[in-house]
Design a protein around this motif. Structure first.
Motif, PDB file in Angstrom:
ATOM      1  N   LYS A 137      13.485  55.121  39.852  1.00 40.40           N
ATOM      2  CA  LYS A 137      12.747  54.469  38.783  1.00 40.40           C
ATOM      3  C   LYS A 137      11.550  55.336  38.420  1.00 40.40           C
ATOM      4  CE  LYS A 137      14.039  49.809  40.331  1.00 40.40           C
ATOM      5  NZ  LYS A 137      13.530  48.476  40.761  1.00 40.40           N
ATOM      6  N   ASP A 138      10.763  54.849  37.472  1.00 38.13           N
ATOM      7  CA  ASP A 138       9.559  55.580  37.110  1.00 38.13           C
ATOM      8  C   ASP A 138       8.656  55.724  38.322  1.00 38.13           C
ATOM      9  OD1 ASP A 138      10.376  55.821  34.515  1.00 38.13           O
ATOM     10  OD2 ASP A 138       9.245  54.075  33.801  1.00 38.13           O
ATOM     11  N   ASP A 139       7.925  56.826  38.362  1.00 35.65           N
ATOM     12  CA  ASP A 139       6.982  56.999  39.449  1.00 35.65           C
ATOM     13  C   ASP A 139       5.898  55.930  39.373  1.00 35.65           C
ATOM     14  OD1 ASP A 139       6.001  58.009  37.100  1.00 35.65           O
ATOM     15  OD2 ASP A 139       5.281  59.893  37.923  1.00 35.65           O
ATOM     16  N   ALA A 140       5.343  55.575  40.552  1.00 36.33           N
ATOM     17  CA  ALA A 140       4.357  54.490  40.612  1.00 36.33           C
ATOM     18  C   ALA A 140       3.528  54.620  41.877  1.00 36.33           C
ATOM     19  CB  ALA A 140       5.056  53.129  40.561  1.00 36.33           C
ATOM     20  N   ALA A 141       2.419  53.878  41.923  1.00 39.98           N
ATOM     21  CA  ALA A 141       1.595  53.784  43.120  1.00 39.98           C
ATOM     22  C   ALA A 141       2.028  52.550  43.904  1.00 39.98           C
ATOM     23  CB  ALA A 141       0.118  53.678  42.741  1.00 39.98           C
ATOM     24  N   TYR A 142       2.163  52.697  45.226  1.00 42.33           N
ATOM     25  CA  TYR A 142       2.692  51.626  46.064  1.00 42.33           C
ATOM     26  C   TYR A 142       1.772  51.341  47.243  1.00 42.33           C
ATOM     27  CZ  TYR A 142       7.090  52.151  43.565  1.00 42.33           C
ATOM     28  OH  TYR A 142       8.044  52.202  42.594  1.00 42.33           O
ATOM     29  N   TYR A 143       1.755  50.070  47.622  1.00 44.20           N
ATOM     30  CA  TYR A 143       1.123  49.647  48.868  1.00 44.20           C
ATOM     31  C   TYR A 143       2.236  49.353  49.859  1.00 44.20           C
ATOM     32  CZ  TYR A 143      -1.398  46.668  52.208  1.00 44.20           C
ATOM     33  OH  TYR A 143      -1.939  46.116  53.349  1.00 44.20           O
ATOM     34  N   LEU A 144       2.258  50.101  50.965  1.00 47.04           N
ATOM     35  CA  LEU A 144       3.292  49.935  51.982  1.00 47.04           C
ATOM     36  C   LEU A 144       2.703  49.168  53.158  1.00 47.04           C
ATOM     37  CD1 LEU A 144       5.959  50.512  53.467  1.00 47.04           C
ATOM     38  CD2 LEU A 144       5.039  52.761  54.077  1.00 47.04           C
ATOM     39  N   SER A 145       3.327  48.036  53.488  1.00 42.33           N
ATOM     40  CA  SER A 145       2.882  47.229  54.624  1.00 42.33           C
ATOM     41  C   SER A 145       4.087  46.585  55.273  1.00 42.33           C
ATOM     42  CB  SER A 145       1.889  46.148  54.164  1.00 42.33           C
ATOM     43  OG  SER A 145       1.452  45.357  55.244  1.00 42.33           O
ATOM     44  N   ASN A 146       4.216  46.770  56.576  1.00 42.26           N
ATOM     45  CA  ASN A 146       5.345  46.202  57.326  1.00 42.26           C
ATOM     46  C   ASN A 146       6.684  46.598  56.720  1.00 42.26           C
ATOM     47  OD1 ASN A 146       3.729  44.867  59.252  1.00 42.26           O
ATOM     48  ND2 ASN A 146       3.362  43.197  57.805  1.00 42.26           N
TER      49      ASN A 146
END
Length: 606
Positions: free
Chosen positions: A59-68
Motif C-alpha cells: 500500500k502507500d507508504d505511511a507512518a506506523y505505531y507498532l505495539s504488541n
C-alpha cells in the motif's frame, strides 16, 4: 497535515522479526530473521513499542505505531517526516508539528517541546529572580531566557535539562573567556536550577613562597569565591572555572562536563602541587606567571546544596577528575569526539570515515590518595575496521550504552574494552535504533529489508480495517475518546500507562475535573497529574491518587498549607486561632523570628 513525500513502491513489510538462538556452535549471540519491506526511519522504545515509517503491504507508504506486534496507521502523519526522540516517551515529528506518545500511540498536535521550554524558562526566571541578591546582574535575572535548542546532552528518553548563562555582577572575577562575567546555570523543566560555576568540591593546593621564612602551605579550595592568605599576603590563592565548559553527558543524578580550572597566586607565591601531584607534570599549564590551569571532567550533582551564593543555588556536590593518568601525565589526547554516560562511566568514541573505523574508550572516574583522575586504561585494543562504511551505524540506548551495527552483526560496548556480539542480522543493514537489548530496529532502505527485535511476532504487522473501532480516537472537534474491544466508549477512570478520566459522554477530561466532590488535574494529553502543579502561577499539590490536597501537607519533612481551593498559602496564616508564617516558596517557618515575631519548633506563633 504534513505534505506527503512520495517514495518508490517496494516490497511487503511483514510481521515483527522472530528471534531464534543459533544452535550448532553454542554461540552467545542470536540470529535475527529479516523481513522484506522498505523502512525510511524508525525509533525503538520499550515493551515492544516502536515508531516505524515505511511501505506496508504494497500500500502507500505511511507512518506506523507498532505495539504488541500490531501496526497502527498514524493518519495525521505522512511518511517521510523528520523525527527525533524527545523527553521521556515521545517522538518529535517535523520539528514539533506532532508528537507521538510511544506508550499509548496517541498523536498530539501541540508542540510539547516548545511548551516545555517556555515553562522551564518562566519557572527559572521566577526562581532566579526570587533567589539572587547579588550573584547576577539584576536586569539579566528579570529576563526570560530562551531555552530553545539548549537541552543538555544526555541519554535518550531521559529527563530534559537546559543550560543558559547569567551575567555576573562582578565582571573582574578573573574570567578571561570570550564572554567575560558569564556564569553557567543548568535547570530542569520546573526551574530547579544549579549555578554550575561556584562549587569546586575539594581541590588541595600546595603553595611555596620566595618570601624568607615562609614554609609551604596547603589550602583546600571548595568554591570559586575562596581566597586565602597563602604567604602572609592577602588573597594569595584564588580560583576560576572557564565559562566555555562543555557538557558531555548526564544521568539521572549528575551532569558531566569538560572544564578548565585556573588557580591564581600573587607575585611571591607559586603553586607546587594540586591534590598532591607536582604541577611539573604535563597535565598542568604553568606558562603564565602566577597561574596554574588544568582540564578536568566535572561530575556535578543535579541536587541543590543547602546553602547559596548571594542567594543563588549551586550544586550539592562537585568532583573534579583531572584529565590525566595516576602520575599526572596529560591524557587529553585520549579524548575522542563523542561521549555517552553509562552507569557512572564515560564512553568516548569516534567514527572515522577516512579509514572506515570506530575507535572507543571507557573513561573510569577514579581517585587515589585524594587525587581524582581519569583512567583511560579501558580502551579498545584497536580500532574496529569496517570494510564497507555504508554498512556502519552507531547508536546509544536508554541507559547510555554504546551500540554498533557493522558487517551483519549488532554489537554492544561492554563498558570495559571489548565489543560484545549480540545479534546476527542481514549483512546489508546500515541503520539502527536501539532502546535496549530487547527493543531494536535495524534496516536498509535501499535494499528494502529490515528486522524488528521485540514485540509480539505472533500477530500480523498490518491488519485490514477492523469492523469495530478500538483504542484512542480523536473526534473532528479535537476531543479524545477511548473505544473498548466491543467498540463502546469507555467512561470513568482508565489506566493506559498513565491514568485518564473519560466523562459520561466518553470524552477525555483535561484540566481541573471534579469527580464526586474530589478535584483532579488532567494535563493537555489527558494524563492525571500527581505531586506539585503550577497552574497559571498558583501552586497546588496532587496526592499519589491524583486527589487535590487541602490543609496541612508534609512534603519530605517540610510543612505547607493548601487552602480549601487547593492553592498553596504564603505569608501569615491563622489556622483555628493559631498563627503561622509560610515563606514565599510555601514552606512553613519554624524556630525563627519573622518580622519580630517568634515562631516555635511547631511553627506556631509564641
Amino acid at each position: 497535515m504534513i505534505k506527503r513525500i512520495s517514495k518508490a513502491t517496494s516490497l511487503l513489510v511483514a510481521a515483527a522479526a522472530i528471534i531464534s538462538i543459533i544452535p550448532a556452535n553454542a554461540a552467545d549471540y542470536k540470529k535475527i530473521n529479516s523481513e522484506d519491506g522498505t523502512v525510511y526511519s524508525a525509533i525503538a522504545y520499550k515493551n515492544g513499542n516502536f515508531y516505524i515509517d515505511g511501505e506496508i503491504n504494497n500500500k502507500d507508504d505511511a507512518a506506523y505505531y507498532l505495539s504488541n506486534g500490531k501496526y497502527t496507521d498514524l493518519d495525521d502523519i505522512d511518511s517521510g517526516a523528520s523525527t527525533e526522540n524527545y523527553g521521556s516517551k515521545y517522538v518529535n515529528i517535523e520539528d514539533g508539528d506532532y508528537f507521538l506518545d510511544l506508550e499509548t500511540g496517541k498523536v498530539i498536535d501541540d508542540n510539547l517541546k516548545d511548551d516545555a521550554q517556555d515553562d522551564a524558562a518562566s519557572a527559572l526566571r521566577k526562581n532566579i529572580k526570587r533567589d539572587t541578591d547579588g550573584r547576577y546582574l539584576k536586569t539579566d535575572t528579570e529576563t526570560i531566557k530562551k531555552l530553545a535548542n539548549k537541552e543538555l546532552t544526555g541519554s535518550k528518553f531521559g529527563q530534559v535539562w537546559y543550560q543558559t548563562q547569567y551575567t555576573s555582577l562582578n565582571d573582574t572575577n578573573g574570567f578571561t573567556t570570550a564572554i567575560p562575567g558569564q556564569l553557567n546555570v543548568y535547570t530542569d523543566g520546573k526551574g530547579s536550577y544549579i549555578d554550575a560555576d561556584y562549587n569546586l568540591g575539594s581541590i588541595k593546593v600546595t603553595t611555596t613562597s620566595t618570601a624568607i621564612g615562609i614554609s609551604p602551605k596547603t589550602v583546600t579550595i571548595t568554591n570559586t569565591d575562596d581566597k586565602f592568605d597563602g604567604a602572609g599576603l592577602n588573597d594569595a590563592v584564588t580560583s576560576t572555572v572557564n565559562t566555555n565548559s562543555v557538557v558531555i553527558g548526564q544521568d539521572s543524578s549528575n551532569i558531566y562536563r569538560i572544564a578548565k580550572i585556573t588557580i591564581k597566586t600573587e607575585a611571591t607565591v607559586s603553586v607546587s602541587k594540586i591534590n598532591g601531584i607536582d604541577v611539573t607534570s604535563n597535565a598542568f599549564n604553568t606558562l603564565t606567571p602566577g597561574e596554574v590551569s588544568f582540564n578536568v571532567i566535572q561530575k556535578i550533582s543535579k541536587v541543590q546544596a543547602s546553602g547559596d551564593i548571594d542567594g543563588a543555588k549551586y550544586a550539592k556536590s562537585v568532583t573534579n577528575y583531572i584529565i590525566a593518568d595516576d602520575k599526572g601525565a596529560d591524557a587529553s589526547a585520549n579524548l575522542l569526539t563523542k561521549y555517552t554516560v553509562s552507569n557512572g562511566k564515560i564512553i568516548t568514541y569516534k567514527i572515522d570515515t577516512t579509514d572506515n573505523s570506530v575507535e572507543t574508550a571507557t573513561i573510569i572516574l577514579t581517585s587515589k590518595n585524594g587525587y581524582y583522575y581519569t583512567d583511560f586504561k579501558k580502551k579498545a585494543d584497536e580500532k574496529v575496521e569496517v570494510v564497507d562504511s555504508n554498512n556502519l551505524a552507531v547508536d546509544t540506548d536508554v541507559d547510555g550504552n554504546l551500540w554498533r551495527l557493522s558487517g551483519g552483526y549488532i554489537y554492544k560496548w561492554d563498558n570495559n574494552k571489548d565489543w560484545e556480539k549480540i545479534y546476527k542480522v542481514d549483512g546489508s543493514f546500515n541503520e539502527i535504533s536501539v532502546y535496549d537489548k530487547d527493543n531494536i530496529v535495524a534496516w536498509n532502505e535501499n535494499d528494502e529489508v529490515y528486522s524488528v527485535i521485540g514485540g509480539n511476532e505472533a500477530e500480523s504487522p498490518v491488519e485490514e480495517t477492523p469492523e469495530v473501532t478500538t483504542g484512542w480516537v480523536q473526534a473532528p472537534n479535537a476531543t479524545w475518546s477511548y473505544y473498548k474491544a466491543d467498540g463502546t466508549k469507555a467512561t470513568g477512570w482508565l489506566q493506559y500507562g498513565a491514568w485518564y478520566y473519560l466523562k459520561a459522554d466518553g470524552v477525555m477530561a483535561t484540566g481541573w475535573y471534579n469527580n464526586n466532590g474530589t478535584w483532579y488535574f488532567l494535563n493537555g494529553s489527558g494524563a492525571m497529574q500527581t505531586g506539585w502543579l503550577n497552574n497559571n502561577g498558583t501552586w497546588y499539590y496532587l496526592q499519589s491518587s491524583g486527589a487535590m490536597k487541602t490543609g496541612w501537607l508534609n512534603d519530605n519533612g517540610t510543612w505547607y498549607y493548601l487552602q480549601s481551593s487547593g492553592a498553596m498559602t504564603t505569608g501569615w496564616l491563622n489556622d483555628s486561632g493559631t498563627w503561622y508564617y509560610l515563606y514565599p516558596n510555601g514552606a512553613m517557618a519554624a524556630n525563627t523570628v519573622v518580622n519580630g515575631y517568634n515562631l516555635s519548633s511547631s511553627g506556631a506563633l509564641k
